[in-house]
Enzyme design. Structure first.
Site, PDB file in Angstrom:
ATOM      1  CE1 TYR A   1      -4.418  -1.085   0.108  1.00  0.00           C
ATOM      2  CE2 TYR A   1      -3.328  -2.968   1.131  1.00  0.00           C
ATOM      3  CZ  TYR A   1      -4.433  -2.411   0.504  1.00  0.00           C
ATOM      4  OH  TYR A   1      -5.543  -3.181   0.267  1.00  0.00           O
TER       5      TYR A   1
ATOM      6  CE  LYS B   1      -6.496  -7.073   9.530  1.00  0.00           C
ATOM      7  NZ  LYS B   1      -5.157  -6.797   8.981  1.00  0.00           N
TER       8      LYS B   1
ATOM      9  CG  ASP C   1     -13.803 -10.624   7.155  1.00  0.00           C
ATOM     10  OD1 ASP C   1     -13.028 -10.859   8.106  1.00  0.00           O
ATOM     11  OD2 ASP C   1     -13.437 -10.055   6.118  1.00  0.00           O
TER      12      ASP C   1
ATOM     13  CE1 TYR D   1      -8.413  -4.915   1.582  1.00  0.00           C
ATOM     14  CE2 TYR D   1      -8.310  -5.705   3.852  1.00  0.00           C
ATOM     15  CZ  TYR D   1      -7.736  -5.558   2.599  1.00  0.00           C
ATOM     16  OH  TYR D   1      -6.488  -6.069   2.368  1.00  0.00           O
TER      17      TYR D   1
END
Length: 423
Positions: free
Chosen positions: A17, A264, A235, A143
Site C-alpha cells: 500500500y 490478525k 468476517d 474490505y
C-alpha cells in the site's frame, strides 16, 4: 545506522500500500509491550497494533516462550495426511469460544486466504448439493483482502481499478439500518435464486473507514438471508478477539453465521495464520465417498505448528482477567474521549465500538482514503512518538490491550493538538 538501513531497504524492498517513489520507511529494530523502537532509539507508541494484529504488545515473553518450545519440538509437517497436537488443541479451544453451530476448522495463512476458503466452501456447498447458485452478496465499502476472490467481494475503488474486468460479479448492498432494511430485503428477494452466500464485516468495516452499523439491524438482515437459504460468512478478521469489547462480534448478534473467518489477532500478532470455521451441515456436504466432492484448497504452511502454538499462547493471555479488564478500561477511556471529540468544530463524525475509536476530520472534499490530510497527520504523530496510520481524513485508534492509561491519554492529547494545529 538508521540512514544505512533506509538506504539498504530502498534498494531491495517493495512495501505494501505504498507509492515507493515518495515513501519513507522507518527502520524498527525492537519492540516491547505497546512500544516499538527505531534504529536511533526513538520510541513510538503503537496505537494501531501494527495493522491491528498485536493484541498483547510486542515481543511478549509468554508467546515467545511457547513458540520457542514448539520450535524445538516440531516446526512444520504437511497437514495433508498428517496432523499434530497443537492444531488439534487450537481447534478444540477456539470452537468452544465460538457460537455453538461452529464445528469444523480449516487452516490457512492469512485473512485473505481465510476469506477465499470461505467463498469456495459456500459456492461448492451448493454445487455438491446439486445447486447452481454462485452469486455473492456483500456490503459496499467492505474490505476482505487483496487476493482476487477477496478483492471481488470488497468495495471497488481506485485500488482495484486495474483489475476490474478480472473480478467476479457481486451484488453490493448498503449496510442495514432500520430505515433501509425493507429496500435491502427487496433486493435480496429479487436475487434469491442466484445468491450462494452473504459476506460481511460485522459491526465495523475497518479499511472502509471504520464505518459502523448496529448489531440489531445486522442480525435482522442475517435472519432474512437465512430464511432464503443464503449462507452467511462472518468476517471477524479485524473485529475478533476482543476488539469490539466482547470476545467476538458474534457475541453482540442474535443470529449465527454459517462460516466464520479469523486472522490478525489470532496469534497475538506473532505469526501469520488464518482460520475458516463452519457448521457440521456444511462440512457434511463435502464428506463423501466421492473424492470430487472434497474441498480442493491448501497451503504449504497449513496448520503451522509454530503459528498454532503462538495462537494458543495468545488465547491464554486474552482470557486472563487482567486482559479482559484492560479491554473494558480502553473502552471506557475511548467513550470519555469521544464526548470531547464530538464537540470539536473540526470533527465531522466520531465512531466507537469497543477498543476501536475513529474520528472523521472535516475536509472540503468528500471523505477519501486518498485525502492529502493523511500526508500531514502521519508525520505529525510520528514526530510525537505515536504510530497512527490515518485512513485519509479518518484517524483511528486500535491499541494493544497492554497500552497504559497514561499512554492512551497522551495519544488523545496528540490528537487534540493536531486538531488545533493542522488546517
Amino acid at each position: 545506522m538508521q540512514h544505512e538501513l533506509i538506504a539498504r531497504d530502498k534498494k531491495v524492498n517493495w512495501h505494501p500500500y505504498t507509492q515507493m517513489k515518495t515513501a519513507k520507511h522507518i527502520p524498527i529494530v525492537r519492540g516491547e509491550g505497546a512500544y516499538i523502537f527505531d534504529a536511533n532509539g526513538k520510541r513510538y507508541i503503537d496505537a494501531v497494533s501494527s495493522w491491528w494484529v498485536t493484541l498483547h504488545g510486542h515481543a511478549h515473553p509468554y508467546i515467545a516462550q511457547k513458540v520457542s518450545e514448539q520450535l524445538n519440538t516440531l516446526e512444520q509437517v504437511i497437514f495433508a495426511g498428517f496432523t499434530h497436537p497443537v492444531a488439534i488443541e487450537l481447534s478444540e479451544r477456539l470452537l468452544k469460544l465460538l457460537p455453538q453451530n461452529q464445528q469444523k476448522v480449516f487452516y490457512t495463512d492469512n485473512g485473505s486466504t481465510a476469506v477465499e476458503v470461505a467463498l469456495k466452501i459456500c459456492v461448492q456447498y451448493g454445487y455438491n448439493k446439486g445447486g447452481k447458485k454462485n452469486k455473492v452478496l456483500a456490503f459496499r465499502n467492505g474490505y476482505h483482502g487483496d487476493t482476487f476472490g477477496a478483492m471481488s467481494v470488497s468495495g471497488r475503488g481506485l485500488w482495484t481499478a486495474s483489475f476490474g474486468e478480472l473480478l467476479f460479479d457481486v451484488l453490493f448492498i448498503d449496510v442495514p439500518t432500520k430505515y433501509n432494511l425493507p429496500d435491502i430485503k427487496a433486493i435480496v428477494e429479487q436475487h434469491t435464486d442466484e445468491i450462494a452466500c452473504f459476506i460481511y464485516e460485522p459491526l465495523v468495516q475497518g479499511a472502509g473507514g471504520m464505518l459502523m452499523h448496529e448489531a440489531d439491524d445486522l442480525s435482522e438482515l442475517m435472519k432474512f438471508c437465512r430464511s432464503k437459504g443464503i449462507l452467511l460468512i462472518q468476517d471477524e478478521i479485524f473485529v475478533g478477539f476482543g476488539r469490539t469489547g466482547k470476545l467476538f462480534a458474534a457475541n453482540h448478534l442474535s443470529e449465527q453465521a454459517d462460516v466464520m473467518c479469523f486472522s490478525k489477532g489470532l496469534t497475538g500478532g506473532t505469526m501469520p495464520l488464518g482460520v475458516t470455521t463452519c457448521t457440521q451441515e456444511i462440512y457434511d456436504a463435502f464428506y463423501a465417498d466421492d473424492k470430487t466432492k472434497a474441498l480442493f484448497h491448501g497451503h504449504s504452511f497449513t496448520g503451522s505448528p509454530l503459528a498454532c502454538a503462538a495462537a494458543l499462547a495468545s488465547m491464554d493471555l486474552l482470557l486472563q482477567e487482567e486482559t479482559q479488564s484492560n479491554i473494558q478500561r480502553i473502552c471506557r477511556q475511548h467513550q470519555g474521549f469521544s464526548i470531547i471529540l464530538k464537540k470539536h468544530p473540526k470533527i465531522k463524525d466520531v465512531r466507537q465500538q469497543g477498543t476501536i475509536l475513529a474520528l472523521e476530520w472535516k475536509i472540503a472534499a468528500e471523505t477519501s482514503y486518498f485525502s492529502d490530510i493523511h500526508d500531514a497527520l502521519y508525520p505529525f504523530f510520528l514526530e510525537r512518538g505515536v504510530l497512527m496510520r490515518p485512513l485519509g481524513n479518518i484517524i483511528y485508534l486500535v491499541p494493544p490491550y497492554c497500552v497504559s492509561q497514561k499512554d492512551l491519554e497522551y495519544i488523545y492529547e496528540c490528537i487534540l493538538d493536531a486538531l488545533e494545529i493542522q488546517e
